[in-house]
Structure formats: C-alpha cells, structure tokens
Design a protein around this motif. Structure first.
Motif, PDB file in Angstrom:
ATOM      1  N   LYS A  29       2.107   5.111 -12.156  1.00 22.20           N
ATOM      2  CA  LYS A  29       1.109   4.418 -12.766  1.00 22.20           C
ATOM      3  C   LYS A  29       0.491   4.761 -14.343  1.00 22.20           C
ATOM      4  N   LEU A  86       3.414   7.619  -7.263  1.00 22.10           N
ATOM      5  CA  LEU A  86       2.544   6.433  -7.748  1.00 22.10           C
ATOM      6  C   LEU A  86       1.801   6.774  -8.810  1.00 22.10           C
ATOM      7  N   GLU A 123       1.571  -1.105 -11.287  1.00 22.00           N
ATOM      8  CA  GLU A 123       0.153  -1.337 -11.489  1.00 22.00           C
ATOM      9  C   GLU A 123      -0.476  -1.632 -10.124  1.00 22.00           C
ATOM     10  N   ALA A 124      -1.876  -0.923 -10.171  1.00 18.77           N
ATOM     11  CA  ALA A 124      -2.491  -1.046  -8.850  1.00 18.77           C
ATOM     12  C   ALA A 124      -3.343  -2.329  -8.844  1.00 18.77           C
ATOM     13  N   ARG A 134       2.301   8.929  -2.795  1.00 20.17           N
ATOM     14  CA  ARG A 134       0.955   8.989  -3.689  1.00 20.17           C
ATOM     15  C   ARG A 134       1.253   9.763  -4.910  1.00 20.17           C
ATOM     16  N   ASP A 190      -5.845  -1.970  -3.127  1.00 19.06           N
ATOM     17  CA  ASP A 190      -4.958  -0.668  -2.528  1.00 19.06           C
ATOM     18  C   ASP A 190      -3.607  -0.796  -2.626  1.00 19.06           C
ATOM     19  N   GLU A 191      -3.153  -1.947  -3.269  1.00 25.67           N
ATOM     20  CA  GLU A 191      -1.610  -2.034  -3.297  1.00 25.67           C
ATOM     21  C   GLU A 191      -1.097  -1.916  -4.621  1.00 25.67           C
ATOM     22  N   PHE A 192       0.300  -1.653  -4.725  1.00 23.36           N
ATOM     23  CA  PHE A 192       0.817  -1.391  -5.843  1.00 23.36           C
ATOM     24  C   PHE A 192       2.055  -2.500  -6.129  1.00 23.36           C
ATOM     25  N   THR A 212       0.744  -1.231  -0.073  1.00 15.84           N
ATOM     26  CA  THR A 212      -0.063   0.144  -0.069  1.00 15.84           C
ATOM     27  C   THR A 212       0.635   1.163   0.028  1.00 15.84           C
TER      28      THR A 212
END
Length: 77
Positions: free
Chosen positions: A51, A47, A57-58, A44, A61-63, A28
């Motif tokens: 992205k 990310l 890639e999401a 954030r 809620d995690e990447f 996360t």
C-alpha cells in the motif's frame, strides 16, 4: 527497498501471488491469506508495504490491485 520487490525491480514471488489473488476482485487480508496459503501476519505486512508503495489500494476492509501494479504484473507474467 520494500520486501515485495526484488533488488532488480521485479516482484517477489509472494508479492506476485498476492497481486494475482486480488487482480479480479477486492479481498480482505483473511481471504487473501486463505487464497494464497500465507499466514495472515505475513499478508498484513505485505499489504502495508504494498500500500505504501502504491501497489494496492484499500477499500474499507478489502484490498484491490492498483493500475500501476496491474501493468507491472502483466510484464512479469
């Protein structure tokens, strides 16, 4: 140009740290922030950039790191 990539096409140090943090497991934004010692707002923002650039890639809620970013990271280490 995105904030995660230098003008010469290499990853910025903060982008590299973020990708290294998620190369083995999905995390996360909060977990990434703790792991790399960056403020959550910065993580954030990175990310979002990464992205849209196809670096991460999401998954809910995690990447996770993308395949293309794995190759880029391997070349930069």
């Amino acid at each position: 140009m995105m904030a995660c990539v230098n003008p010469d096409g290499t990853l910025t140090s903060s982008a590299k740290a973020l990708l290294i943090a998620i190369q083995d497991q999905a995390l996360t934004p909060e977990d990434i922030s703790k792991k790399i010692g960056q403020p959550l707002f910065k993580v954030r923002s990175s990310l979002r950039d990464m992205k849209s650039g196809g670096f991460v890639e999401a998954q809910g809620d995690e990447f996770i790191i993308s395949e293309g970013a794995k190759k880029l990271l391997a070349r930069s280490q």
